[in-house]
Motif scaffolding. Structure first.
Motif, PDB file in Angstrom:
ATOM      1  N   ARG A 297       5.984  36.169  12.613  1.00 44.92           N
ATOM      2  CA  ARG A 297       4.700  35.707  12.079  1.00 44.92           C
ATOM      3  C   ARG A 297       4.056  36.765  11.174  1.00 44.92           C
ATOM      4  NH1 ARG A 297       2.984  31.164  11.028  1.00 44.92           N
ATOM      5  NH2 ARG A 297       0.813  31.771  11.357  1.00 44.92           N
ATOM      6  N   ASP A 299       5.163  38.573   8.702  1.00 43.09           N
ATOM      7  CA  ASP A 299       5.415  38.373   7.262  1.00 43.09           C
ATOM      8  C   ASP A 299       4.839  37.050   6.767  1.00 43.09           C
ATOM      9  OD1 ASP A 299       6.626  40.781   7.098  1.00 43.09           O
ATOM     10  OD2 ASP A 299       8.660  40.032   6.876  1.00 43.09           O
ATOM     11  N   ILE A 300       4.871  36.034   7.635  1.00 41.35           N
ATOM     12  CA  ILE A 300       4.359  34.716   7.217  1.00 41.35           C
ATOM     13  C   ILE A 300       2.841  34.787   7.010  1.00 41.35           C
ATOM     14  CG2 ILE A 300       4.081  32.294   7.936  1.00 41.35           C
ATOM     15  CD1 ILE A 300       6.755  32.722   9.546  1.00 41.35           C
ATOM     16  N   ARG A 302       1.109  37.463   6.427  1.00 45.07           N
ATOM     17  CA  ARG A 302       0.881  38.324   5.254  1.00 45.07           C
ATOM     18  C   ARG A 302       0.990  37.506   3.956  1.00 45.07           C
ATOM     19  NH1 ARG A 302       1.737  43.822   4.095  1.00 45.07           N
ATOM     20  NH2 ARG A 302       2.164  44.162   1.909  1.00 45.07           N
ATOM     21  N   GLU A 303       2.070  36.708   3.854  1.00 45.10           N
ATOM     22  CA  GLU A 303       2.267  35.894   2.646  1.00 45.10           C
ATOM     23  C   GLU A 303       1.114  34.923   2.440  1.00 45.10           C
ATOM     24  OE1 GLU A 303       4.292  36.392   0.206  1.00 45.10           O
ATOM     25  OE2 GLU A 303       4.901  38.129   1.394  1.00 45.10           O
ATOM     26  N   ARG A 304       0.688  34.291   3.532  1.00 48.43           N
ATOM     27  CA  ARG A 304      -0.433  33.333   3.463  1.00 48.43           C
ATOM     28  C   ARG A 304      -1.706  34.008   2.945  1.00 48.43           C
ATOM     29  NH1 ARG A 304      -0.853  27.647   4.571  1.00 48.43           N
ATOM     30  NH2 ARG A 304       1.263  27.155   5.132  1.00 48.43           N
ATOM     31  N   LEU A 306      -1.942  36.748   1.176  1.00 51.19           N
ATOM     32  CA  LEU A 306      -1.811  37.179  -0.221  1.00 51.19           C
ATOM     33  C   LEU A 306      -1.780  35.991  -1.177  1.00 51.19           C
ATOM     34  CD1 LEU A 306       0.608  40.223   0.107  1.00 51.19           C
ATOM     35  CD2 LEU A 306      -1.848  40.224  -0.403  1.00 51.19           C
ATOM     36  N   HIS A 307      -1.215  34.863  -0.724  1.00 45.78           N
ATOM     37  CA  HIS A 307      -1.190  33.661  -1.557  1.00 45.78           C
ATOM     38  C   HIS A 307      -2.630  33.203  -1.845  1.00 45.78           C
ATOM     39  CE1 HIS A 307       0.587  30.046  -3.204  1.00 45.78           C
ATOM     40  NE2 HIS A 307      -0.300  29.334  -2.524  1.00 45.78           N
ATOM     41  N   ASN A 310      -4.474  35.860  -4.045  1.00 41.83           N
ATOM     42  CA  ASN A 310      -4.118  35.826  -5.469  1.00 41.83           C
ATOM     43  C   ASN A 310      -4.659  34.577  -6.159  1.00 41.83           C
ATOM     44  OD1 ASN A 310      -2.767  38.303  -5.498  1.00 41.83           O
ATOM     45  ND2 ASN A 310      -0.935  37.376  -4.628  1.00 41.83           N
ATOM     46  N   LEU A 329      -2.054  45.648   5.788  1.00 42.08           N
ATOM     47  CA  LEU A 329      -2.207  45.228   4.397  1.00 42.08           C
ATOM     48  C   LEU A 329      -3.333  46.049   3.759  1.00 42.08           C
ATOM     49  CD1 LEU A 329      -1.091  43.083   2.472  1.00 42.08           C
ATOM     50  CD2 LEU A 329      -2.572  41.424   3.558  1.00 42.08           C
ATOM     51  N   ASP A 369      -2.013  29.823  10.172  1.00 34.68           N
ATOM     52  CA  ASP A 369      -1.862  29.800   8.713  1.00 34.68           C
ATOM     53  C   ASP A 369      -3.200  29.538   8.030  1.00 34.68           C
ATOM     54  OD1 ASP A 369       0.803  30.186   9.127  1.00 34.68           O
ATOM     55  OD2 ASP A 369       1.417  28.151   8.602  1.00 34.68           O
ATOM     56  N   SER A 373      -5.222  31.934   5.409  1.00 36.17           N
ATOM     57  CA  SER A 373      -5.683  31.515   4.078  1.00 36.17           C
ATOM     58  C   SER A 373      -7.174  31.804   3.919  1.00 36.17           C
ATOM     59  CB  SER A 373      -5.437  30.017   3.866  1.00 36.17           C
ATOM     60  OG  SER A 373      -4.068  29.754   3.937  1.00 36.17           O
TER      61      SER A 373
END
Ligand SMILES: Cc1ncc(COP(=O)(O)O)c(C=O)c1O
Length: 391
Positions: A297, A299-300, A302-304, A306-307, A310, A329, A369, A373
């Motif tokens: 979780r 990395d997931i 983290r990606e959420r 940053l998505h 951005n 982060l 998630d 976000s």
């Protein structure tokens, strides 16, 4: 006036309850927790398995002392050495204390080799704690200067500077290198794998101990039980605390090979360290973190974050760099960063700023998630509005 010594500039909010990634203040207002008590509640607030372990152990036995065998401590030690491939563990109560164990261990290792003034290599930007030994290992004059004289026996080099690293080999009193795989307080700055590998091979050549301070990077924070496992560079000494008890205070210094037998009877001690209650909490944490899905979780989430970040950041020029590993982060900004923590709090989101202008996000592994976000979105919004905050 508060009876508490004013060592912290505290924010004007007090939390009274927490579950998962949510905190509530006394008025019942919820806050999204992007800080986890500074990388402590990695499993979220009041994780059911940890709460149950604490409740059950508190009914049986809280404390005895290290004068007697402590079955729960032996169990936790076995679980940790099995999970890390270390050989032995010493349990204490905090990160600074765990680093003190590592420092003493390295000095003892040096004395055993006939080195009378053992010296430990540390890095610019390092943070290892506030006790005198850990403080001497820490970089940053403002923290150190009021408490001089510092404990001797440390030499400081610049991270990633291979030439500087080679030049210290001339120093015959060196016994160990102490580093954080990702510098936390220093601005969420990961050391490169190449640099860590260079440290490993230098330590092997010189018979120095490679010591990783994983107080902040450990216990699932970087997407593995310990960051070294993800980076593929194994230390001789592993220092941990923070997330190990998910909020119940416990620290540990683990060691491998020759380092694992350096400290002998009478060399170190602690009244509270490794108590039945602390070890019950930490065993629940270590067993919960054995779940690869949960570690994944990091990395997931983290990606959420940053998505969303951005997508909502109005002007990329407001951000210099995004750094870190897993759920450590760092977002370095060009706007004045101090007001950002209060601005986020007003939006019901808890974040942190470190090393002057780096927003530090340390959310828990149980963050959903949607919450991830929301965190990324809010951080972008407060940066977008930052020039007004500064005005
Ligand atoms: C890498 C590192 N080492 C040591 C410490 C000190 O831990 P404690 O505050 O539990 O003494 C910290 C705390 O932030 C840390 O981040």
């Amino acid at each position: 006036m508060s009876a508490i010594m004013r060592t912290y500039k505290q924010l004007p909010v007090a939390f009274v309850r927490g579950r998962g990634a949510t905190l509530w203040d006394a008025q019942g207002r919820p806050y999204l927790d992007g800080l986890s008590g500074i990388a402590v509640t990695n499993l979220g607030h009041c994780h059911p398995r940890v709460t149950q372990a604490i409740e059950e152990q508190a009914r049986e036995l809280v404390h005895t002392s290290n004068l007697f065998r402590i079955p729960g401590q032996e169990q936790l030690g076995a679980e940790l050495v099995a999970a890390t491939n270390m050989d032995t563990a010493f349990f204490c109560n905090s990160g600074a204390e765990a680093n003190e164990v590592a420092i003493k261990l390295a000095r003892r290792y040096g004395h055993d080799r006939g080195i009378k003034t053992p010296t430990i290599i540390v890095l610019d930007g390092a943070f290892h704690g506030r006790t005198l030994g850990a403080l001497a290992a820490t970089a940053g004059e403002p923290m150190r200067q009021p408490f001089e004289p510092m404990v001797p026996g440390f030499t400081r080099i610049t991270p990633e500077d291979m030439a500087g690293l080679k030049s210290v080999t001339a120093h015959s009193d060196i016994v160990a290198v102490l580093v954080e795989p990702v510098q936390g307080e220093g601005g969420v700055r990961p050391l490169s794998r190449e640099y860590l590998l260079a440290l490993r091979s230098l330590c092997d050549q010189q018979n120095w101990l490679l010591m990783f301070d994983e107080v902040q990077t450990g216990n699932g924070r970087c997407g593995a039980l310990y960051a070294f496992q993800r980076l593929g560079v194994t230390p001789d000494v592993l220092v941990t605390a923070k997330g190990l008890g998910n909020g119940y205070p416990i620290g540990a210094c683990l060691a491998k090979g020759e380092a694992s037998i350096a400290l002998r009877a009478g060399d170190h001690g602690t009244t509270y360290g490794g108590s039945p209650l602390a070890c019950a909490a930490a065993s629940a944490v270590v067993n919960t973190l054995a779940d690869p899905h949960l570690l994944g979780r990091a990395d997931i989430i983290r990606e959420r974050i940053l998505h969303a970040f951005n997508n909502h950041l109005a002007n990329p020029a407001l951000v210099t760099e995004v750094r870190g590993l897993g759920l450590m982060l760092g977002i370095e900004v060009t706007v004045p960063a101090t007001g950002l923590v209060t601005a986020a709090l007003e939006q019901g989101v808890v974040i942190n700023v470190t090393a002057g202008n780096t927003i530090r996000l340390l959310p828990p592994l149980v963050m959903t998630d949607e919450e991830a976000s929301q965190l990324g979105h809010t951080v972008a919004e407060i940066i977008n509005q930052a020039p007004e905050i500064a005005a």
